[in-house]
Motif scaffolding. Structure first.
Motif, PDB file in Angstrom:
ATOM      1  N   GLY A 191       0.804  -1.215   0.000  1.00  0.00           N
ATOM      2  CA  GLY A 191       0.000   0.000   0.000  1.00  0.00           C
ATOM      3  C   GLY A 191       0.837   1.266   0.000  1.00  0.00           C
ATOM      4  N   TYR A 250       0.285   5.738   1.193  1.00  0.00           N
ATOM      5  CA  TYR A 250      -0.626   6.679   1.846  1.00  0.00           C
ATOM      6  C   TYR A 250      -0.039   8.082   1.875  1.00  0.00           C
ATOM      7  N   LEU A 285      -5.206   9.458   3.768  1.00  0.00           N
ATOM      8  CA  LEU A 285      -5.796   8.766   2.628  1.00  0.00           C
ATOM      9  C   LEU A 285      -4.843   7.641   2.246  1.00  0.00           C
ATOM     10  N   GLU A 286      -5.355   6.426   2.193  1.00  0.00           N
ATOM     11  CA  GLU A 286      -4.515   5.252   1.993  1.00  0.00           C
ATOM     12  C   GLU A 286      -5.064   4.376   0.871  1.00  0.00           C
ATOM     13  N   PHE A 287      -4.145   3.802   0.085  1.00  0.00           N
ATOM     14  CA  PHE A 287      -4.514   2.852  -0.964  1.00  0.00           C
ATOM     15  C   PHE A 287      -3.800   1.534  -0.701  1.00  0.00           C
ATOM     16  N   ASN A 288      -4.525   0.412  -0.826  1.00  0.00           N
ATOM     17  CA  ASN A 288      -3.936  -0.911  -0.644  1.00  0.00           C
ATOM     18  C   ASN A 288      -4.432  -1.868  -1.719  1.00  0.00           C
ATOM     19  N   TYR A 312      -9.031  -3.997  -4.118  1.00  0.00           N
ATOM     20  CA  TYR A 312      -8.288  -2.791  -3.754  1.00  0.00           C
ATOM     21  C   TYR A 312      -9.070  -2.019  -2.696  1.00  0.00           C
ATOM     22  N   GLN A 313      -8.338  -1.257  -1.900  1.00  0.00           N
ATOM     23  CA  GLN A 313      -8.957  -0.456  -0.841  1.00  0.00           C
ATOM     24  C   GLN A 313      -8.549   1.013  -0.969  1.00  0.00           C
ATOM     25  N   PHE A 314      -9.505   1.883  -0.751  1.00  0.00           N
ATOM     26  CA  PHE A 314      -9.235   3.300  -0.515  1.00  0.00           C
ATOM     27  C   PHE A 314      -9.757   3.596   0.885  1.00  0.00           C
ATOM     28  N   ASN A 315      -8.862   3.933   1.795  1.00  0.00           N
ATOM     29  CA  ASN A 315      -9.241   4.193   3.185  1.00  0.00           C
ATOM     30  C   ASN A 315      -9.044   5.672   3.520  1.00  0.00           C
ATOM     31  N   LEU A 316     -10.055   6.277   4.103  1.00  0.00           N
ATOM     32  CA  LEU A 316      -9.980   7.663   4.564  1.00  0.00           C
ATOM     33  C   LEU A 316     -10.187   7.660   6.075  1.00  0.00           C
ATOM     34  N   SER A 337     -13.815   2.849   4.614  1.00  0.00           N
ATOM     35  CA  SER A 337     -13.066   2.088   3.620  1.00  0.00           C
ATOM     36  C   SER A 337     -13.949   1.870   2.400  1.00  0.00           C
TER      37      SER A 337
END
Length: 286
Positions: free
Chosen positions: A69, A71, A96-99, A134-138, A166
């Motif tokens: 990931g 971020y 803000l994170e992407f995995n 895939y994940q977009f986490n705020l 998420s």
């Protein structure tokens, strides 16, 4: 005699006037000289203090036990004490994170049987994979110093925790395969690009698969899965100066979704994911 007295009186008056004028001139000269020699006031020198550092922004790259990931986050000091705000004892921040999440059973392979019935060359693919996830986490969280000294050249240890939303993205995984024309599987083989739902039997027959169809295949069929995101861990700050962010983070992350996340065929799916991670973080403060 009277004339002499008159002239004498006038002379005395003139002498007195001359004496007064001389004294006045002397006094004026003295005052002017006194004013010219008086010390002028020294202007005060105002030293401008540097603006307190209260904001930071950083980027990070991370390796997870179930993928990888990246971020970006921005933080603000949680203190009204401007004298110590640049120590960053306590921080609140948004992230803000992407995995990319992978299944432990994922392994790349090639078709060893293809050469026996086709002139095509086999290329790598992941057997049994039915979706990319895939994940977009705020998230919004806090970071607190728990050990060490926040001085340049030293290491300080901080505890961080955050929570938020998420956004899960499930994209179908396509393969190129030689698929029998008839449903019985005995007809002429035809090259097709298929996903798991199109033809489960052919999709799982490793003798028929040629290669992965590529990342762009199936983007238009991506499904959104909403959920919640939690993360906590330790932040080791070893920046060389107060205006730099340089740190290593390690911790655990967990996500809960509204439906099951299916990544592999013939593997049990769950509506959640969890991982242990390690990250490298860098940025600036101002």
């Amino acid at each position: 005699m009277a004339g002499l007295t008159y002239r004498t009186g006038i002379g005395l008056v003139l002498m007195m006037l001359a004496s007064v004028a001389s004294n006045a001139q002397t006094t004026s000269t003295t005052v002017i000289k006194s004013d010219s020699t008086a010390k002028k006031p020294v202007p005060k020198v105002i030293v401008k203090k540097p603006k307190p550092i209260h904001t930071e922004m950083s980027l990070g790259a991370k390796m997870n036990t179930n993928g990888w990931g990246a971020y970006i986050n921005k933080g603000w000091v949680r203190s009204n004490d401007t004298k110590h705000s640049d120590q960053f004892y306590n921080l609140r921040y948004v992230e803000l994170e992407f995995n990319e999440v992978k299944n432990p059973k994922e392994t790349k392979t090639t078709n060893q049987y293809l050469g026996s019935y086709s002139n095509e060359s086999a290329k790598p693919y992941i057997y049994g994979k039915i979706n990319n996830f895939y994940q977009f986490n705020l998230g919004y969280g806090f970071r607190r110093m728990i050990a060490g000294k926040p001085e340049p050249g030293s290491v300080s240890i901080h505890w961080f925790y955050l929570g938020g939303l998420s956004l899960g993205l499930l994209k179908p995984y396509y393969v190129n395969a030689n698929v029998p024309q008839d449903n019985g599987g005995t007809g002429t083989l035809v090259r097709k690009t298929i996903k798991y739902e199109d033809d489960k039997q052919s999709f799982l027959d490793d003798r028929l698969i040629i290669s992965s169809a590529g990342f762009t295949q199936g983007i238009g069929e991506t499904k959104i899965v909403p959920g919640l995101h939690l993360k906590t861990g330790l932040h080791f700050d070893f920046a060389a100066n107060k205006k730099t962010v340089l740190a290593i983070e390690t911790g655990v992350s967990a996500d809960l979704y509204s439906s099951k996340i299916e990544i592999m065929a013939n593997q049990k799916a769950y509506p959640y994911s969890a991982n242990i991670f390690a990250a490298f973080q860098f940025g600036k403060r101002w």
